[in-house]
Design an enzyme around this catalytic site. Structure first.
Site, PDB file in Angstrom:
ATOM      1  N   THR A   1      -1.369   9.220   2.187  1.00  0.00           N
ATOM      2  CA  THR A   1      -1.554   7.775   2.307  1.00  0.00           C
ATOM      3  C   THR A   1      -2.403   7.489   3.548  1.00  0.00           C
ATOM      4  O   THR A   1      -2.872   8.407   4.216  1.00  0.00           O
ATOM      5  CB  THR A   1      -0.206   7.045   2.448  1.00  0.00           C
ATOM      6  OG1 THR A   1       0.398   7.414   3.708  1.00  0.00           O
ATOM      7  CG2 THR A   1       0.745   7.423   1.314  1.00  0.00           C
TER       8      THR A   1
ATOM      9  N   LYS B   1      12.603   7.510  13.502  1.00  0.00           N
ATOM     10  CA  LYS B   1      13.166   8.048  12.268  1.00  0.00           C
ATOM     11  C   LYS B   1      14.517   8.733  12.507  1.00  0.00           C
ATOM     12  O   LYS B   1      15.389   8.708  11.629  1.00  0.00           O
ATOM     13  CB  LYS B   1      12.178   9.015  11.610  1.00  0.00           C
ATOM     14  CG  LYS B   1      10.905   8.343  11.106  1.00  0.00           C
ATOM     15  CD  LYS B   1      11.229   7.226  10.099  1.00  0.00           C
ATOM     16  CE  LYS B   1       9.980   6.603   9.511  1.00  0.00           C
ATOM     17  NZ  LYS B   1      10.282   5.535   8.520  1.00  0.00           N
TER      18      LYS B   1
ATOM     19  N   SER C   1       0.831  -1.207   0.000  1.00  0.00           N
ATOM     20  CA  SER C   1       0.000   0.000   0.000  1.00  0.00           C
ATOM     21  C   SER C   1       0.863   1.253   0.000  1.00  0.00           C
ATOM     22  O   SER C   1       2.082   1.186   0.181  1.00  0.00           O
ATOM     23  CB  SER C   1      -0.919   0.020   1.236  1.00  0.00           C
ATOM     24  OG  SER C   1      -0.141   0.068   2.424  1.00  0.00           O
TER      25      SER C   1
ATOM     26  N   SER D   1      11.948  10.183   7.071  1.00  0.00           N
ATOM     27  CA  SER D   1      10.914  11.216   7.149  1.00  0.00           C
ATOM     28  C   SER D   1      11.575  12.536   7.503  1.00  0.00           C
ATOM     29  O   SER D   1      12.680  12.559   8.056  1.00  0.00           O
ATOM     30  CB  SER D   1       9.879  10.840   8.218  1.00  0.00           C
ATOM     31  OG  SER D   1       9.036  11.940   8.523  1.00  0.00           O
TER      32      SER D   1
ATOM     33  N   TYR E   1       7.402   8.084  16.823  1.00  0.00           N
ATOM     34  CA  TYR E   1       7.682   8.074  15.384  1.00  0.00           C
ATOM     35  C   TYR E   1       8.956   8.852  15.076  1.00  0.00           C
ATOM     36  O   TYR E   1       9.840   8.371  14.358  1.00  0.00           O
ATOM     37  CB  TYR E   1       6.497   8.662  14.625  1.00  0.00           C
ATOM     38  CG  TYR E   1       6.670   8.660  13.126  1.00  0.00           C
ATOM     39  CD1 TYR E   1       6.523   7.494  12.392  1.00  0.00           C
ATOM     40  CD2 TYR E   1       6.966   9.838  12.433  1.00  0.00           C
ATOM     41  CE1 TYR E   1       6.676   7.478  11.009  1.00  0.00           C
ATOM     42  CE2 TYR E   1       7.126   9.834  11.053  1.00  0.00           C
ATOM     43  CZ  TYR E   1       6.979   8.661  10.347  1.00  0.00           C
ATOM     44  OH  TYR E   1       7.139   8.652   8.989  1.00  0.00           O
TER      45      TYR E   1
ATOM     46  N   LEU F   1       3.131   4.421  -0.373  1.00  0.00           N
ATOM     47  CA  LEU F   1       4.354   4.712  -1.113  1.00  0.00           C
ATOM     48  C   LEU F   1       5.013   3.438  -1.630  1.00  0.00           C
ATOM     49  O   LEU F   1       5.544   3.421  -2.749  1.00  0.00           O
ATOM     50  CB  LEU F   1       5.332   5.489  -0.219  1.00  0.00           C
ATOM     51  CG  LEU F   1       6.668   5.864  -0.854  1.00  0.00           C
ATOM     52  CD1 LEU F   1       6.475   6.710  -2.102  1.00  0.00           C
ATOM     53  CD2 LEU F   1       7.552   6.584   0.163  1.00  0.00           C
TER      54      LEU F   1
END
Length: 324
Positions: A242, A211, A62, A194, A207, A64
């Protein structure tokens, strides 16, 4: 007055004669020609680099990852598509095989189903991946999970879950495939990070931490792999439209289930996938795919940290107020 006007007119004529003389125009046309030739050679080299290359894409079912599968397939790459949903992988394979939107020879993709958070599954999956074409040219670590929540309410189990998916899983797969790349002295490792791997924003702690760790690890990897001629590319997109926020995990481990406004207004995954293809083809080392404000924020964090921290604190107050 007439003499002055005549003198100015003659001066303009002389200037135009100089500009159009053999000293200037050939130089300008030459520069344009060299630049055009450089861009042409760059495109040719990029196409040659990706055509028939074995490209492994995680999180291919799904967003990217799915769009990356499409653009790399159209470029003539030999794909190994990875994800947790076998049915979705098979559906994507059929879609790609039925596609006619390419002028190069294509290859039927392979699929390998496994969970990146399961260390044992990664070992088995590595063997399956290598069996597909015998080697890997490009590994694209794309699979990931997002997070929304306050630090004080977030359980450590949630922090660990995000780190397992976004950091420990990708580096485990990378380490498992590195020996075969080193043996061939050929390979390319790509990490889809990211903007939040460069800066941190409120209510994204787990998150952003995962990253930041990703950025640091692959920066180190790039330096250590230089002796083996293995390329390492870290790509840091901004918001992409997304389902990442819909599937994000919250402080208590439940699913967020909300399409953020910033995510809804993000770039299309197809557009970002094309940028990923170009970055890999050009063997770029560190790429930021963000709008002007996020890109400026990265520099602001370095050049004026006090101002950056004040802006983030203000953002936290506004977001907290909007929720209450």
């Amino acid at each position: 007055m007439v003499a002055e006007a005549t003198r100015k007119s003659l001066l303009k004529v002389k200037i135009m004669d100089f500009i159009t003389s053999t000293a200037i125009l050939p130089l300008l046309f030459g520069c344009v020609g060299v630049f055009g030739l450089f861009k042409l050679l760059q495109r040719v080299r990029m196409k040659a680099y990706l055509r028939n290359a074995v490209v492994v894409i995680t999180g291919a079912t799904s967003g990217l990852g799915r769009e990356c599968a499409r653009v790399f397939y159209a470029a003539g790459a030999k794909l190994v598509l990875c994800g947790r949903n076998q049915e979705a992988l098979e559906e994507l394979t059929k879609e790609l095989s039925a596609s006619q939107a390419t002028k190069v020879q294509t290859h039927k993709p392979y699929t390998v189903t496994f969970d990146l958070t399961d260390p044992g599954a990664i070992v088995t999956a590595t063997a399956e991946i290598l069996q597909c074409f015998g080697h890997v040219d490009v590994l694209i670590n794309n699979a990931g999970i997002s997070y929304r929540g306050t630090i004080v309410d977030t359980t450590t189990d949630v922090d660990k879950k995000v780190m397992e998916t976004n950091y420990f899983g990708p580096i485990a797969l990378t380490k498992a495939l590195l020996p075969s790349m080193i043996k061939r002295r050929q390979g390319h490792v790509v990490a889809i990070s990211s903007i939040q791997g460069k800066i941190s924003i409120p209510f994204r702690s787990a998150y952003a931490a995962s990253k930041h760790a990703t950025q640091a690890f692959f920066d180190c990897l790039r330096a250590e792999m230089e002796q083996y001629e293995i390329e390492v590319t870290v790509i840091s997109p901004g918001y992409i439209h997304t389902n990442l926020s819909l599937n994000a995990v919250t402080a208590d481990g439940s699913t967020y289930g909300v399409m953020d406004k910033s995510t809804a207004q993000g770039r299309s995954p197809a557009e970002v996938a094309r940028d990923v293809l170009a970055a890999v083809g050009k063997k770029k080392k560190d790429v930021i795919l963000g709008d002007l404000l996020p890109s400026l924020a990265i520099y602001l964090r370095t050049l004026a940290p006090g101002l950056f921290f004040s802006l983030m604190a203000s953002r936290a107050r506004k977001e907290r107020k909007s929720k209450t």
